[in-house]
Design a protein around this motif. Structure first.
Motif, short mmCIF file in Angstrom:
data_model
loop_
_atom_site.label_atom_id
_atom_site.label_comp_id
_atom_site.label_asym_id
_atom_site.label_seq_id
_atom_site.Cartn_x
_atom_site.Cartn_y
_atom_site.Cartn_z
N ALA A 443 0.83 -1.20 0.00
CA ALA A 443 0.00 0.00 0.00
C ALA A 443 0.86 1.26 0.00
O ALA A 443 1.83 1.37 0.74
CB ALA A 443 -0.93 -0.01 1.21
N LEU A 444 0.49 2.20 -0.85
CA LEU A 444 1.13 3.50 -1.02
C LEU A 444 2.53 3.40 -1.62
O LEU A 444 3.29 4.38 -1.58
CB LEU A 444 1.18 4.31 0.29
N SER A 445 2.89 2.27 -2.17
CA SER A 445 4.20 2.15 -2.79
C SER A 445 4.25 2.97 -4.08
O SER A 445 3.23 3.24 -4.71
CB SER A 445 4.54 0.69 -3.09
N VAL A 446 5.46 3.35 -4.45
CA VAL A 446 5.68 4.03 -5.72
C VAL A 446 6.68 3.22 -6.54
O VAL A 446 7.49 2.46 -6.00
CB VAL A 446 6.21 5.47 -5.53
N GLU A 447 6.59 3.40 -7.84
CA GLU A 447 7.49 2.74 -8.78
C GLU A 447 7.86 3.80 -9.80
O GLU A 447 6.97 4.40 -10.42
CB GLU A 447 6.75 1.57 -9.43
N VAL A 448 9.15 4.07 -9.96
CA VAL A 448 9.61 5.18 -10.79
C VAL A 448 10.56 4.68 -11.86
O VAL A 448 11.50 3.92 -11.56
CB VAL A 448 10.30 6.27 -9.94
N ALA A 509 -6.42 12.73 -2.99
CA ALA A 509 -6.36 13.80 -3.99
C ALA A 509 -5.51 13.34 -5.16
O ALA A 509 -4.49 12.68 -4.98
CB ALA A 509 -5.78 15.08 -3.38
N VAL A 510 -5.94 13.72 -6.36
CA VAL A 510 -5.17 13.47 -7.58
C VAL A 510 -5.33 14.68 -8.48
O VAL A 510 -6.44 15.17 -8.68
CB VAL A 510 -5.65 12.20 -8.33
N ASP A 511 -4.22 15.14 -9.05
CA ASP A 511 -4.28 16.21 -10.04
C ASP A 511 -3.23 15.92 -11.10
O ASP A 511 -2.03 16.09 -10.87
CB ASP A 511 -4.01 17.56 -9.39
N THR A 512 -3.68 15.43 -12.24
CA THR A 512 -2.77 15.16 -13.36
C THR A 512 -3.15 16.00 -14.57
O THR A 512 -2.73 15.71 -15.68
CB THR A 512 -2.83 13.67 -13.74
N ALA A 518 2.22 17.42 -11.24
CA ALA A 518 1.24 16.35 -11.06
C ALA A 518 1.28 15.92 -9.61
O ALA A 518 2.37 15.74 -9.04
CB ALA A 518 1.54 15.19 -11.98
N ARG A 519 0.11 15.75 -8.98
CA ARG A 519 0.05 15.47 -7.55
C ARG A 519 -0.82 14.26 -7.25
O ARG A 519 -1.81 14.00 -7.97
CB ARG A 519 -0.50 16.68 -6.79
N TRP A 520 -0.47 13.57 -6.18
CA TRP A 520 -1.24 12.41 -5.70
C TRP A 520 -1.08 12.33 -4.19
O TRP A 520 0.00 12.61 -3.66
CB TRP A 520 -0.71 11.14 -6.37
N CYS A 521 -2.16 11.97 -3.50
CA CYS A 521 -2.10 11.81 -2.05
C CYS A 521 -3.04 10.69 -1.65
O CYS A 521 -4.18 10.61 -2.14
CB CYS A 521 -2.50 13.11 -1.33
N ALA A 522 -2.58 9.80 -0.76
CA ALA A 522 -3.40 8.68 -0.30
C ALA A 522 -2.96 8.27 1.08
O ALA A 522 -1.90 8.68 1.58
CB ALA A 522 -3.28 7.50 -1.28
N ARG A 535 2.20 11.75 0.21
CA ARG A 535 1.97 12.70 -0.87
C ARG A 535 3.11 12.58 -1.88
O ARG A 535 4.28 12.47 -1.49
CB ARG A 535 1.91 14.15 -0.35
N VAL A 536 2.76 12.60 -3.15
CA VAL A 536 3.76 12.53 -4.22
C VAL A 536 3.52 13.68 -5.18
O VAL A 536 2.37 13.92 -5.60
CB VAL A 536 3.69 11.19 -4.98
N GLU A 537 4.58 14.41 -5.53
CA GLU A 537 4.49 15.50 -6.50
C GLU A 537 5.59 15.33 -7.54
O GLU A 537 6.75 15.11 -7.19
CB GLU A 537 4.65 16.87 -5.81
#
Length: 647
Positions: A443-448, A509-512, A518-522, A535-537
């Protein structure tokens, strides 16, 4: 790995009354089947009519044909690789032998084989994979392209060998419905691709042994479908294989009933296994690919046989294809999310063919590509074969006008930046059904990625059975780019394919929409007394990715993990890591500024316990660098990580 009484109790706790009742019926039926094995009804005048239209083979691109023939020649010499194990014994295979452990599965009634016990049976994936007969579809395709009968003769030799060694309900290959379903689909395509060979009819419809095997496979699938909490990709494979065989091999008194029942099951479970957005509910990308392949193959059989298919089936497959086109990176690689076991529905291509490009090419041929789809430049054998059978349709639905970035029902968001920066954020459900069999505690992991290169990587899966410490690591919270509290996983495991408690995530929140940031929050509640919020920006102008982690609740011990891809080298000094890698002969770099409140160490290739590993495919692993920050969360401030890509 044997299952204890405690495991069975935990597994039972995740079933509903209807599933328990269905499994009780299955148990009674298995007991009855031990003492009575009916004979296949006699078949006369059977003909195979589901052939490829004229000109189909000529439409195969030459480079795709060349790759396939090279693969077929390796197979003819007995060479292949399955899950990281190289084999050179396939000229005359032992169908029950596991080359990884050197063990041979025991003989006996199928329902008695302890297939989860590697000490008794060997690695079951190694044994089962060869008997999916997908390497025989490759050889059959090589015959169809070249007309060289040595390929067809090898196929016939191996099928006769397998049928002789695996009589119905005896041994390890009559245990799992997914294996029977995929094997039936392979047999359908083998018969189709061998149609020009003089021995094809004598191998299949004119062969009582083949008829007996085909009939018993379908009888088994009709009797023992995957149920309830197990009705994931397995039930799709069972239904697709049953349906394909009942269409193409519709020679038995029960064929019409099997065909109708399988089609109902396929329609129901394709819808049930797929979000409205088109992503697979298991949230395991490779199973998205498997289900899509199986669904397309089933529709091909329906259209070849003139069997009407509910519009909902084509609609689900269309949505799955559009969703796949939306989430891939610049190199057509989708997220590495959840379990992955290299499973395929239909294999007719050689090594070097891109799986995801192949699926998108088929989607283009069947549904038509949208303007925002990525370009597919590679070629494959499978697309012209499927496209020759599937009737193009104009689905009565509205498709996305632009590339989706946020899939609300699946909780998956892709942030994109300049120079092919790609970031997948996970704020979705833990998994599918009550056991979430193929989920990871991520949960809430990121992959870049940067231009298709894993920079912050999802480490993958590596194994299922036989190595519990590795199974645990690759699906653990610490095994992903997220935050762990008090040394615990966010979700509670009850076994290698069983989760007892699921972390609940929600995207805040999501704003793409803009090109600037670009923003994401969970957040998720997996730690019960505390909430982890992230939060990821992604800022386009500075090519900067900022990740802020907050722990809301009592003070806790923290470990924050960032797993680097295998191509990335790291020079860690204090809380700053300089990352370097090579792409297309050019050096690339980035700077990773890590939270100063934590103490950082680099780990690589450790085994006690496992840490610092990457699995590119099932059964394979290699050392990679994992950065772990340890410290304390007191709720006063968040942990900020900044990744800056250099020019």
């Amino acid at each position: 790995m044997t299952m204890s009484a405690g495991w069975y109790l935990r597994r039972l706790s995740r079933m509903g009354p209807r599933e328990v009742g269905g499994r009780a019926v299955d148990a009674v039926r298995r007991r009855r089947w031990r003492s009575a094995r009916p004979a296949c009804p006699s078949v006369t005048g059977a003909r195979f009519t589901a052939v490829l239209p004229a000109g189909t083979i000529a439409a195969i691109p030459p480079d795709a044909a060349k790759r396939l023939i090279a693969e077929a020649d390796r197979l003819m010499y007995g060479h292949a690789e399955y899950f990281g194990v190289v084999r050179d014994d396939l000229a005359d295979p032992d169908w029950w032998y596991d080359p990884k452990t050197g063990r041979r599965a025991p003989w006996g009634h199928a329902f008695d084989v302890p297939y989860r016990d590697e000490d008794a049976v060997g690695d079951i994936k190694q044994i089962w994979e060869l008997s999916r007969h997908q390497y025989l579809t490759q050889l059959a395709a090589a015959y169809a392209i070249t007309g060289n009968e040595r390929y067809a003769e090898r196929v016939a030799e191996h099928l006769r060998s397998w049928w002789a060694a695996n009589s119905p309900l005896r041994g390890v290959h009559w245990i799992s419905g997914i294996e029977l379903g995929i094997r039936l689909l392979s047999w359908v395509w083998i018969r189709r691709l061998l149609d020009g060979w003089p021995g094809a009819a004598g191998l299949f419809e004119g062969n009582p042994v083949a008829l007996n095997q085909i009939w018993h496979h379908q009888r088994w699938l009709a009797a023992f479908p995957s149920r309830g909490s197990s009705a994931n990709n397995h039930v799709i494979a069972e239904a697709a294989g049953q349906f394909a065989a009942a269409c193409a091999f519709g020679w038995f008194p029960s064929s019409a009933r099997w065909r109708a029942d399988a089609l109902r099951s396929l329609e129901r479970h394709l819808r049930g296994n797929t979000f409205d957005s088109g992503l697979n509910r298991e949230l395991a990308t490779e199973y998205h690919g498997l289900v899509l392949e199986l669904g397309l193959a089933a529709v091909a059989e329906a259209d070849a046989a003139g069997v009407p298919v509910p519009a909902s089936i084509r609609l689900v497959l269309l949505r799955m294809t559009d969703a796949l086109a939306a989430i891939v990176d610049s190199r057509l690689r989708p997220p590495r999310q959840g379990d992955a076991d290299d499973g395929h529905g239909l294999v007719v291509d050689g090594t070097g063919t891109d799986r995801w490009g192949s699926l998108l090419a088929t989607g283009d041929a069947v549904f038509g590509r949208l303007a925002w789809w990525p370009e597919v430049t590679g070629t494959d054998v499978r697309t012209p074969l499927l496209a020759a059978l599937i009737e193009p349709t104009d689905p009565a639905t509205t498709r996305p006008a632009s590339r989706p970035a946020h899939f609300a029902d699946a909780g998956l968001t892709v942030l994109r930046g300049p120079e092919e920066i790609w970031c997948r954020c996970d704020g979705g459900p833990h998994g599918f059904l009550s056991i979430a069999a193929h989920a990871h505690a991520d949960a809430l992991s990121v992959e870049v990625r940067h231009d298709g290169v894993d920079v912050l990587a999802d480490p993958g899966t590596y194994c299922y059975h036989g190595q519990p410490e590795w199974r645990q690591y690759f699906r653990s919270t610490l095994g992903h780019n997220t935050l762990q509290l008090d040394g615990s996983d966010q979700s509670v495991s009850g076994g290698p394919f069983l989760w007892l408690r699921h972390a609940r995530s929600r995207v805040l929140a999501v704003d793409t929409s803009g090109e600037g940031v670009a923003r994401w929050c969970a957040e998720h509640d997996g730690y019960q007394r505390s909430v982890h919020r992230r939060r990821v920006e992604l800022t386009a102008a500075s090519r900067e990715l900022r990740v802020v982690d907050e722990v809301r609740g009592p003070s806790r011990d923290v470990r924050l993990a960032f797993h680097l891809g295998p191509a990335v080298a790291a020079d860690l000094v204090g809380n700053r890591a300089v990352l370097t890698w090579i792409r297309d002969g050019e050096g690339r770099s980035a700077v990773l500024d890590l939270p100063g409140q934590l103490s950082w160490r680099a780990h690589r290739g450790e085994t006690d316990p496992p840490l610092g590993w990457y699995s590119a495919g099932f059964g394979r692993k290699e050392p990679t660098t994992t950065l772990i920050g340890t410290g304390f969360a007191d709720g006063a401030e968040g942990f900020t990580t900044v990744l800056r890509f250099r020019g």
